[in-house]
Write a protein that holds these residues in place. Structure first.
Motif, short mmCIF file in Angstrom:
data_model
loop_
_atom_site.label_atom_id
_atom_site.label_comp_id
_atom_site.label_asym_id
_atom_site.label_seq_id
_atom_site.Cartn_x
_atom_site.Cartn_y
_atom_site.Cartn_z
N LEU A 270 -7.77 -0.57 11.26
CA LEU A 270 -8.05 -0.85 9.92
C LEU A 270 -7.14 -1.94 9.17
CD1 LEU A 270 -9.37 -0.06 7.21
CD2 LEU A 270 -7.93 1.84 7.13
N VAL A 271 -5.79 -1.84 9.49
CA VAL A 271 -4.84 -2.69 8.73
C VAL A 271 -5.30 -4.10 9.36
CG1 VAL A 271 -2.70 -3.12 8.71
CG2 VAL A 271 -3.16 -0.93 8.49
N GLY B 51 -9.82 -4.65 9.24
CA GLY B 51 -10.58 -4.22 7.96
C GLY B 51 -10.68 -5.06 6.65
N LYS C 44 -10.71 -6.24 2.99
CA LYS C 44 -9.41 -6.02 1.94
C LYS C 44 -10.01 -5.04 0.83
CE LYS C 44 -6.45 -8.19 -1.53
NZ LYS C 44 -6.82 -6.94 -2.48
N LYS D 78 -9.60 -1.59 2.81
CA LYS D 78 -8.00 -1.32 2.95
C LYS D 78 -7.55 -0.82 1.61
CE LYS D 78 -6.80 -5.42 4.98
NZ LYS D 78 -6.00 -6.41 5.56
N ASP D 79 -7.96 -1.64 0.55
CA ASP D 79 -7.58 -1.27 -0.90
C ASP D 79 -7.98 0.25 -1.32
OD1 ASP D 79 -6.27 -3.71 -0.89
OD2 ASP D 79 -7.90 -4.44 -2.33
N CYS E 224 -5.14 4.01 12.93
CA CYS E 224 -4.89 3.08 11.59
C CYS E 224 -4.64 1.55 11.90
CB CYS E 224 -3.68 3.76 10.77
SG CYS E 224 -3.67 2.91 8.92
N LEU F 29 -6.29 2.64 2.66
CA LEU F 29 -4.70 2.67 2.81
C LEU F 29 -3.91 3.63 2.27
CD1 LEU F 29 -4.13 -0.82 4.66
CD2 LEU F 29 -4.08 1.38 5.71
N TYR G 28 0.88 -1.48 -0.09
CA TYR G 28 0.02 0.01 0.01
C TYR G 28 0.89 1.46 -0.15
CZ TYR G 28 -4.00 -3.09 1.18
OH TYR G 28 -4.89 -4.02 1.01
#
Length: 546
Positions: A247-248, A251, A253, A256-257, A244, A260, A199
């Motif tokens: 979320l990592v 969360g 995918k 996140k995509d 954050c 992030l 990311y």
């Protein structure tokens, strides 16, 4: 190439229309600076054309010199010693190949290669930096850590430290600084997890991503904290470092995509929204409500959050909400986006950490897609507790570096200030104060290193269970150490630590920040009780014998 001047050259510029001074062998043209000088024009006129080193250091710290040197220095005296050129590296020589017998005999020594002491670094004031900066052997740090340390310190000393006081007074830090932290790849390294290269546009230069560990993260936080401003550190790390990671880790995918890349580049901002007006450390009793819509596609969120770091600037809010019944089993975690509407934020004025953007948040009928649920419904309490360990370690790192700042500034001042015919450092009572500061800092930092090493070696669930009590205990220990060091430094600086700016600026500012570390992340009293309850509970499960 820098120009050189004689003392006679400087002496000829001794009028208001052409005013030069000397500080530590460097020549400064202050002609156009006179109107901006906080002490007025007259004091500058008094030293026009002269060496002003002694009065300069009487009233200022090195941060002032760093700030104005690039714009005001015009050269140096011809008598100033030139810096020694760095020695050329010795040509590599092929080492003789050892015999099998020698290899066998050398095996224990070879096993210790990873623990070789690194080159001394920094001011080398005893206890002013962690011991591995000062030529001590350490099993935790290697050349990649030293390279990152040098990279971060160069940025801090050039672009940040000279401006921190100004930013603190303005209660903000330029957005460009946060963006630069993203461009340098530092934000991606502050998540308490592996380095998320998938990311990131720009990874950290000094460290290969696959070699990134929690000690690299410690270094970024520690070096940024050397500026002596909780407000600055929280502006850069506060909301991001705790908002954050959930979320990592939890969360979906697709979420996140989408989100992030903007967060890790610094283009977007995130914070953690847990604390409420009536629910601080008592997370299980929060009341901010999230009801599922009739079509089951959205949560409708209503409630308030208070004392939320960075909230005024944030695009995303990692928010604890009540989706079920009372207690911890009814809590969930949602990623709320400002663009959803119904989110209002207002800045709060607080005792310290002025540039951190402390915020009161109101959610009014905010429609949050169910896809923004982090983890599982009604199981958010576990996510929050996992996140607390990471948050508390960040507070510990900052508190101990701030303690070192108080100590280091005190040592420097005590070697300069004279009372009753001798330097402060020559008074036993001052050395005793410094000794008590140093012993607490070093004991606490060694505990920190050990706990981070355990986090590296343990799985996340094991670390949460086994280390939660110890981390809570060290959180209290580190903030008590910070408070002690701030007070003792203030006593050493006297009135200089009571007024904002000048030589005591860092001490005055840090004294205001103390409570911002003693209370958030779990107050000292709750942490100390938790440290015992958690440690005893785990020990009972793992075979404690009484």
């Amino acid at each position: 190439m820098s120009k050189t001047f004689t003392k006679s050259d400087v002496a000829s510029h001794n009028k208001a229309d052409s005013l030069w001074i000397i500080v530590d062998g460097d020549v400064y043209d202050l002609t156009k600076f006179q109107d901006d000088h906080p002490g007025g024009k007259k004091i500058l006129t008094r030293f026009a054309g002269k060496d002003a080193s002694k009065p300069f250091w009487k009233y200022h710290n090195d941060g002032i010199l760093k700030k104005y040197k690039p714009s005001l220095q015009i050269g140096s005296l011809d008598t100033k010693p030139k810096p020694e050129p760095a020695p050329a590296p010795a040509p590599a020589q092929a080492a003789p190949q050892p015999t099998k017998e020698v290899k066998k005999a050398a095996a224990p020594a070879a096993a210790k290669e990873d623990a070789e002491a690194l080159e001394p670094y920094g001011s080398l004031i005893p206890f002013g930096d962690p011991s591995w900066y000062q030529g001590y052997h350490s099993p935790y740090f290697n050349e990649s850590h030293a390279a990152l340390r040098a990279e971060v310190r160069q940025w801090v000393e050039t672009d940040i430290e000279p401006n921190v006081t100004e930013w603190d007074e303005k209660k903000d830090v330029p957005r460009e600084i946060f963006l630069e932290a993203g461009r340098r790849g530092y934000l991606a390294g502050l998540l308490g997890v592996h380095y998320p290269v998938e990311y990131v546009k720009n990874a950290v230069k000094a460290v290969p991503p696959e070699k990134w560990d929690l000690f690299h993260e410690l270094i970024i936080t520690d070096e940024l904290s050397r500026v002596g401003s909780g407000g600055f550190v929280w502006n850069i790390l506060g909301g991001f470092g705790i908002g954050c990671p959930p979320l990592v880790k939890f969360g979906k995918k697709a979420l996140k995509d989408r989100i992030l890349p903007g967060l890790l580049s610094g283009e977007k901002r995130i914070c953690l929204a847990i604390t409420e007006p009536d629910a601080g450390s008592d997370v299980a009793n929060l009341t901010c409500e999230a009801k599922l819509s009739e079509d089951g596609k959205h949560y409708i969120v209503n409630g308030e959050k208070k004392w939320i770091t960075n909230g005024v600037w944030c695009d995303y809010f990692t928010t604890a909400v009540r989706t079920g019944g009372e207690g911890m089993n009814g809590v969930s975690l949602l990623l709320i986006e400002r663009d959803f509407g119904g989110v209002s934020t207002r800045r709060m004025d607080c005792q310290g950490v002025w540039s951190s953007g402390t915020t009161y948040i109101t959610f009014e009928d905010v429609k949050v897609p169910v896809e923004n649920l982090l983890g599982k419904e009604n199981q958010g309490f576990k996510v929050i507790m996992t996140n607390f360990n990471h948050e508390r370690i960040g507070i510990i790192i900052q508190s101990l570096r701030f303690s070192r700042v108080c100590y280091e500034e005190s040592v420097k001042y005590a070697n300069k200030r004279r009372t009753f015919g001798k330097k402060l450092i020559e008074h036993p009572v001052i050395r005793m104060k410094l000794a008590h500061m140093a012993r607490q800092i070093e004991a606490s930092y060694n505990w920190l290193e050990n706990l981070i090493y355990q986090c590296v070696k343990m799985g996340e669930t094991e670390a949460m269970l086994r280390l939660g009590g110890a981390i809570a205990g060290l959180k209290a220990q580190s903030t008590l150490t910070f408070e002690f060091c701030a007070r003792e430094a203030s006593q050493i600086f006297g009135g200089l630590s009571y007024s904002r700016g000048g030589q005591g600026a860092k001490i005055e500012r840090l004294y205001r920040d103390v409570r911002a570390y003693a209370i958030p992340g779990g107050s000292e009293e709750i942490m100390l009780d938790l440290s015992m309850r958690q440690s005893l509970r785990v020990a009972k499960l793992t075979g404690m014998k009484l």
